[in-house]
Design a protein around this motif. Structure first.
Motif, mmCIF file in Angstrom:
data_model
loop_
_atom_site.group_PDB
_atom_site.id
_atom_site.type_symbol
_atom_site.label_atom_id
_atom_site.label_comp_id
_atom_site.label_asym_id
_atom_site.label_seq_id
_atom_site.Cartn_x
_atom_site.Cartn_y
_atom_site.Cartn_z
ATOM 1 N N TYR A 30 -35.192 -50.287 -17.097
ATOM 2 C CA TYR A 30 -33.781 -49.908 -17.093
ATOM 3 C C TYR A 30 -33.027 -50.725 -18.147
ATOM 4 N N LYS A 31 -33.307 -52.020 -18.192
ATOM 5 C CA LYS A 31 -32.657 -52.896 -19.175
ATOM 6 C C LYS A 31 -33.054 -52.539 -20.603
ATOM 7 N N GLU A 32 -34.221 -51.922 -20.773
ATOM 8 C CA GLU A 32 -34.696 -51.462 -22.085
ATOM 9 C C GLU A 32 -34.242 -50.035 -22.382
ATOM 10 N N ASN A 33 -33.431 -49.458 -21.494
ATOM 11 C CA ASN A 33 -32.902 -48.099 -21.641
ATOM 12 C C ASN A 33 -34.005 -47.031 -21.561
ATOM 13 N N LYS A 34 -35.060 -47.328 -20.825
ATOM 14 C CA LYS A 34 -36.159 -46.372 -20.646
ATOM 15 C C LYS A 34 -36.126 -45.704 -19.276
ATOM 16 N N VAL A 36 -33.477 -44.084 -16.550
ATOM 17 C CA VAL A 36 -32.111 -43.603 -16.376
ATOM 18 C C VAL A 36 -31.653 -43.836 -14.943
ATOM 19 N N ARG A 52 -36.437 -42.049 -19.845
ATOM 20 C CA ARG A 52 -35.986 -41.606 -21.159
ATOM 21 C C ARG A 52 -37.083 -42.047 -22.136
#
Length: 89
Positions: A30-34, A36, A52
């Protein structure tokens, strides 16, 4: 692109043991924007993760590396997802 991972519990004892690592893994992604969004189903039989990723291969690798999948506590069904954009035209 978005991918939905449906994670069904097949070994409740192993799932309970591996769950902290699973949550740490999702938090990291989540912190790596992977990741959602993620969470359990109300019936407590598993959960869902929305990834993502740039490709199906990347999403597959991310999902398979989840400790609950890698350790065999849950099965994995991964599907590409096309969310609607609102407002609809």
């Amino acid at each position: 692109m978005h991918y939905v991972a449906l994670l069904t519990i097949v070994d409740a004892d192993l799932n309970a043991k591996v769950r902290p690592a699973h949550l740490d893994y999702l938090d990291k992604l989540y912190k790596e924007n992977k990741v959602v969004m993620a969470g359990p189903f109300a019936d407590k039989k598993g959960g869902m993760v929305i990834y993502r990723a740039d490709s199906a291969e990347e999403a597959q690798k991310l999902a398979e590396a989840d400790p609950v999948v890698a350790e065999g506590a849950r099965t994995l069904e991964l599907r590409e997802w096309n969310p609607l954009q609102f407002p609809l035209a």
